[in-house]
Design a protein around this motif. Structure first.
Motif, PDB file in Angstrom:
ATOM      1  N   ILE A  12       0.971  -1.019  -0.010  1.00  0.00           N
ATOM      2  CA  ILE A  12      -0.114   0.255   0.056  1.00  0.00           C
ATOM      3  C   ILE A  12       0.803   1.275   0.077  1.00  0.00           C
ATOM      4  CG2 ILE A  12      -1.893   1.276   1.321  1.00  0.00           C
ATOM      5  CD1 ILE A  12      -2.668  -1.449   2.357  1.00  0.00           C
ATOM      6  N   ASP A  13       2.055   1.263   0.684  1.00  0.00           N
ATOM      7  CA  ASP A  13       2.798   2.299   0.802  1.00  0.00           C
ATOM      8  C   ASP A  13       3.455   2.629  -0.544  1.00  0.00           C
ATOM      9  OD1 ASP A  13       2.625   2.922   3.548  1.00  0.00           O
ATOM     10  OD2 ASP A  13       4.229   1.793   4.151  1.00  0.00           O
ATOM     11  N   PHE A  14       3.806   1.599  -1.240  1.00  0.00           N
ATOM     12  CA  PHE A  14       4.669   1.644  -2.537  1.00  0.00           C
ATOM     13  C   PHE A  14       3.481   2.211  -3.492  1.00  0.00           C
ATOM     14  CE2 PHE A  14       8.471   0.151  -0.878  1.00  0.00           C
ATOM     15  CZ  PHE A  14       9.169   0.380  -1.714  1.00  0.00           C
ATOM     16  N   MET A  15       2.085   1.689  -3.410  1.00  0.00           N
ATOM     17  CA  MET A  15       1.127   2.104  -4.124  1.00  0.00           C
ATOM     18  C   MET A  15       0.628   3.715  -4.146  1.00  0.00           C
ATOM     19  SD  MET A  15      -1.522  -1.230  -4.100  1.00  0.00           S
ATOM     20  CE  MET A  15      -2.667  -0.483  -5.290  1.00  0.00           C
ATOM     21  N   THR A  16       0.738   3.910  -3.010  1.00  0.00           N
ATOM     22  CA  THR A  16       0.453   5.613  -2.654  1.00  0.00           C
ATOM     23  C   THR A  16       1.517   6.392  -3.100  1.00  0.00           C
ATOM     24  OG1 THR A  16       0.740   5.357  -0.370  1.00  0.00           O
ATOM     25  CG2 THR A  16      -1.185   5.044  -1.057  1.00  0.00           C
ATOM     26  N   GLN A  17       2.642   5.914  -2.701  1.00  0.00           N
ATOM     27  CA  GLN A  17       3.841   6.758  -3.064  1.00  0.00           C
ATOM     28  C   GLN A  17       3.920   6.823  -4.623  1.00  0.00           C
ATOM     29  OE1 GLN A  17       6.962   5.319  -0.845  1.00  0.00           O
ATOM     30  NE2 GLN A  17       5.920   5.588   1.222  1.00  0.00           N
ATOM     31  N   ASP A  18       3.851   5.809  -5.285  1.00  0.00           N
ATOM     32  CA  ASP A  18       4.069   5.669  -6.733  1.00  0.00           C
ATOM     33  C   ASP A  18       2.937   5.295  -7.418  1.00  0.00           C
ATOM     34  OD1 ASP A  18       5.521   5.309  -8.967  1.00  0.00           O
ATOM     35  OD2 ASP A  18       6.320   3.504  -8.603  1.00  0.00           O
ATOM     36  N   SER A  19       1.851   6.104  -7.456  1.00  0.00           N
ATOM     37  CA  SER A  19       0.814   5.796  -7.939  1.00  0.00           C
ATOM     38  C   SER A  19       0.461   5.394  -9.491  1.00  0.00           C
ATOM     39  CB  SER A  19      -0.236   7.033  -7.698  1.00  0.00           C
ATOM     40  OG  SER A  19       0.100   8.075  -8.242  1.00  0.00           O
ATOM     41  N   THR A  20       1.918   5.987 -10.317  1.00  0.00           N
ATOM     42  CA  THR A  20       1.524   5.591 -11.535  1.00  0.00           C
ATOM     43  C   THR A  20       2.049   4.131 -11.807  1.00  0.00           C
ATOM     44  OG1 THR A  20       2.869   7.791 -12.003  1.00  0.00           O
ATOM     45  CG2 THR A  20       2.923   6.141 -13.748  1.00  0.00           C
ATOM     46  N   HIS A  21       2.590   3.475 -10.767  1.00  0.00           N
ATOM     47  CA  HIS A  21       3.035   2.144 -10.858  1.00  0.00           C
ATOM     48  C   HIS A  21       2.184   1.140  -9.820  1.00  0.00           C
ATOM     49  CE1 HIS A  21       6.682   3.992 -12.597  1.00  0.00           C
ATOM     50  NE2 HIS A  21       6.339   2.999 -13.690  1.00  0.00           N
ATOM     51  N   ALA A  22       1.019   1.621  -9.532  1.00  0.00           N
ATOM     52  CA  ALA A  22       0.156   1.063  -8.570  1.00  0.00           C
ATOM     53  C   ALA A  22      -0.133  -0.217  -8.623  1.00  0.00           C
ATOM     54  CB  ALA A  22      -0.998   1.954  -8.144  1.00  0.00           C
ATOM     55  N   LYS A  23      -0.755  -0.376  -9.820  1.00  0.00           N
ATOM     56  CA  LYS A  23      -1.001  -1.958 -10.356  1.00  0.00           C
ATOM     57  C   LYS A  23       0.038  -2.747 -10.384  1.00  0.00           C
ATOM     58  CE  LYS A  23      -5.030  -0.888 -12.988  1.00  0.00           C
ATOM     59  NZ  LYS A  23      -5.842  -1.047 -14.387  1.00  0.00           N
ATOM     60  N   LYS A  24       1.140  -2.381 -10.720  1.00  0.00           N
ATOM     61  CA  LYS A  24       2.515  -3.169 -10.617  1.00  0.00           C
ATOM     62  C   LYS A  24       2.719  -3.577  -9.369  1.00  0.00           C
ATOM     63  CE  LYS A  24       7.474  -2.848 -11.734  1.00  0.00           C
ATOM     64  NZ  LYS A  24       8.116  -2.405 -11.243  1.00  0.00           N
ATOM     65  N   HIS A  25       2.916  -2.612  -8.354  1.00  0.00           N
ATOM     66  CA  HIS A  25       3.260  -2.877  -7.078  1.00  0.00           C
ATOM     67  C   HIS A  25       2.346  -3.727  -6.345  1.00  0.00           C
ATOM     68  CE1 HIS A  25       6.317   0.109  -7.199  1.00  0.00           C
ATOM     69  NE2 HIS A  25       5.478   1.095  -7.568  1.00  0.00           N
ATOM     70  N   CYS A  26       1.139  -3.519  -6.910  1.00  0.00           N
ATOM     71  CA  CYS A  26      -0.380  -4.351  -6.275  1.00  0.00           C
ATOM     72  C   CYS A  26       0.075  -5.954  -6.525  1.00  0.00           C
ATOM     73  CB  CYS A  26      -1.578  -4.016  -6.738  1.00  0.00           C
ATOM     74  SG  CYS A  26      -2.904  -5.201  -6.044  1.00  0.00           S
ATOM     75  N   LYS A  27       0.315  -6.227  -7.853  1.00  0.00           N
ATOM     76  CA  LYS A  27       0.631  -7.414  -8.105  1.00  0.00           C
ATOM     77  C   LYS A  27       1.951  -7.920  -7.730  1.00  0.00           C
ATOM     78  CE  LYS A  27       0.500 -10.150 -12.784  1.00  0.00           C
ATOM     79  NZ  LYS A  27       1.641 -11.208 -12.438  1.00  0.00           N
ATOM     80  N   GLU A  28       3.140  -7.133  -7.521  1.00  0.00           N
ATOM     81  CA  GLU A  28       4.260  -7.608  -7.268  1.00  0.00           C
ATOM     82  C   GLU A  28       4.146  -8.170  -5.543  1.00  0.00           C
ATOM     83  OE1 GLU A  28       6.661  -4.598  -8.167  1.00  0.00           O
ATOM     84  OE2 GLU A  28       7.464  -5.667 -10.050  1.00  0.00           O
ATOM     85  N   GLY A  29       3.313  -7.403  -4.869  1.00  0.00           N
ATOM     86  CA  GLY A  29       3.035  -7.597  -3.434  1.00  0.00           C
ATOM     87  C   GLY A  29       2.204  -8.689  -3.283  1.00  0.00           C
ATOM     88  N   PHE A  30       1.459  -9.097  -3.912  1.00  0.00           N
ATOM     89  CA  PHE A  30       0.645 -10.324  -4.132  1.00  0.00           C
ATOM     90  C   PHE A  30       1.528 -11.558  -4.321  1.00  0.00           C
ATOM     91  CE2 PHE A  30      -1.672 -14.047  -5.968  1.00  0.00           C
ATOM     92  CZ  PHE A  30      -2.611 -14.264  -5.051  1.00  0.00           C
ATOM     93  N   GLU A  31       2.451 -11.252  -5.376  1.00  0.00           N
ATOM     94  CA  GLU A  31       3.325 -12.456  -5.698  1.00  0.00           C
ATOM     95  C   GLU A  31       4.140 -12.903  -4.538  1.00  0.00           C
ATOM     96  OE1 GLU A  31       4.885 -11.179  -9.436  1.00  0.00           O
ATOM     97  OE2 GLU A  31       3.198 -11.707 -10.568  1.00  0.00           O
ATOM     98  N   ALA A  32       4.681 -11.866  -4.035  1.00  0.00           N
ATOM     99  CA  ALA A  32       5.328 -11.901  -2.826  1.00  0.00           C
ATOM    100  C   ALA A  32       4.838 -12.883  -1.641  1.00  0.00           C
ATOM    101  CB  ALA A  32       5.969 -10.906  -2.362  1.00  0.00           C
ATOM    102  N   LEU A  33       3.690 -12.185  -1.218  1.00  0.00           N
ATOM    103  CA  LEU A  33       2.928 -12.883  -0.447  1.00  0.00           C
ATOM    104  C   LEU A  33       2.375 -14.409  -0.765  1.00  0.00           C
ATOM    105  CD1 LEU A  33       0.912 -12.973   2.300  1.00  0.00           C
ATOM    106  CD2 LEU A  33      -0.942 -12.373   0.687  1.00  0.00           C
ATOM    107  N   TRP A  34       2.072 -14.649  -2.062  1.00  0.00           N
ATOM    108  CA  TRP A  34       1.725 -16.089  -2.491  1.00  0.00           C
ATOM    109  C   TRP A  34       2.939 -17.142  -2.289  1.00  0.00           C
ATOM    110  CZ3 TRP A  34      -2.780 -18.028  -3.227  1.00  0.00           C
ATOM    111  CH2 TRP A  34      -2.940 -19.238  -3.809  1.00  0.00           C
ATOM    112  N   ARG A  35       4.200 -16.287  -2.561  1.00  0.00           N
ATOM    113  CA  ARG A  35       5.257 -17.268  -2.315  1.00  0.00           C
ATOM    114  C   ARG A  35       5.616 -17.741  -0.915  1.00  0.00           C
ATOM    115  NH1 ARG A  35       7.509 -13.766  -6.665  1.00  0.00           N
ATOM    116  NH2 ARG A  35       8.343 -12.465  -5.131  1.00  0.00           N
ATOM    117  N   VAL A  36       5.552 -16.774  -0.087  1.00  0.00           N
ATOM    118  CA  VAL A  36       5.612 -16.996   1.391  1.00  0.00           C
ATOM    119  C   VAL A  36       4.561 -18.130   1.829  1.00  0.00           C
ATOM    120  CG1 VAL A  36       5.537 -15.996   3.764  1.00  0.00           C
ATOM    121  CG2 VAL A  36       6.562 -14.966   1.826  1.00  0.00           C
ATOM    122  N   VAL A  37       3.358 -17.913   1.487  1.00  0.00           N
ATOM    123  CA  VAL A  37       2.309 -18.574   2.269  1.00  0.00           C
ATOM    124  C   VAL A  37       1.689 -19.796   1.448  1.00  0.00           C
ATOM    125  CG1 VAL A  37       1.525 -16.696   3.765  1.00  0.00           C
ATOM    126  CG2 VAL A  37       0.225 -17.425   1.527  1.00  0.00           C
ATOM    127  N   ALA A  38       1.785 -20.013   0.014  1.00  0.00           N
ATOM    128  CA  ALA A  38       1.051 -21.090  -0.592  1.00  0.00           C
ATOM    129  C   ALA A  38       1.998 -22.127  -0.983  1.00  0.00           C
ATOM    130  CB  ALA A  38       0.477 -20.387  -1.977  1.00  0.00           C
TER     131      ALA A  38
END
Length: 188
Positions: free
Chosen positions: A162-188
């Motif tokens: 969320i911090d990266f999405m708000t600080q760099d709103s131009t790339h918010a979708k990219k940060h959202c996807k990358e954050g999810f991928e990181a979480l998925w690798r940790v828990v799934a």
């Protein structure tokens, strides 16, 4: 005969409390909240018996709003990863779109004013998310970890995203996807 309570005034008080919490913190006087809401200080106590009651109700309202946003457009028949990504995306978008509510919720989340009963009620609003998280972890590397630990990791990744999405709103979708991928690798 007492006047009936107004939903508009109650909402105005909760919205004002959100704004005041963000700027003044949990020690903000109720008089300031009432003034921000455009009501008399005594009127605030018509709607909320105590400041702690106000904070507990605000916590529940914010959690319920977030839970509703998070579960929006969820397709139960979809693949697990797709469902979790939809929840993640909704959560990130809600938080990035409502920075005051996010910050108020963060302050309330660490407050001793929030009762165990209120926390339990708020937890129930997120039951669908918790269920999916348990399914993800069942066969993943975190299967033996306490669910509270998994949730703490998820929240940490979410906050960074969320911090990266708000600080760099131009790339918010990219940060959202990358954050999810990181979480998925940790828990799934």
């Amino acid at each position: 005969m007492p006047r009936p309570k107004s939903d508009e005034k109650r909402s105005a008080i909760l919205e004002a409390a959100t704004r005041i919490l963000v700027t003044q913190g949990l020690s903000a006087p109720t008089m300031g909240i009432a003034k921000e809401a455009g009501v008399a200080n005594g009127s605030l106590f018509t709607y909320f018996a105590t400041k702690a009651d106000l904070f507990n109700q605000l916590y529940l309202e914010l959690k319920a709003e977030m839970a509703s946003a998070v579960m929006k457009d969820l397709r139960p028949g979809a693949e697990l990863q797709e469902q979790v990504f939809q929840i993640w995306q909704n959560w990130m978008n809600w938080a990035a779109s409502h920075p005051e509510k996010r910050r108020a919720l963060a302050q309330l989340g660490v407050s001793d004013e929030i009762t165990p009963e209120t926390r339990a009620a708020a937890h129930k609003t997120m039951a669908g998310v918790a269920e999916l998280l348990e399914h993800i972890c069942a066969s993943g590397p975190m299967r033996k970890a306490p669910m509270g630990f998994v949730v703490a990791i998820m929240n940490s990744v979410a906050e960074a995203t969320i911090d990266f999405m708000t600080q760099d709103s131009t790339h918010a979708k990219k940060h959202c996807k990358e954050g999810f991928e990181a979480l998925w690798r940790v828990v799934a």
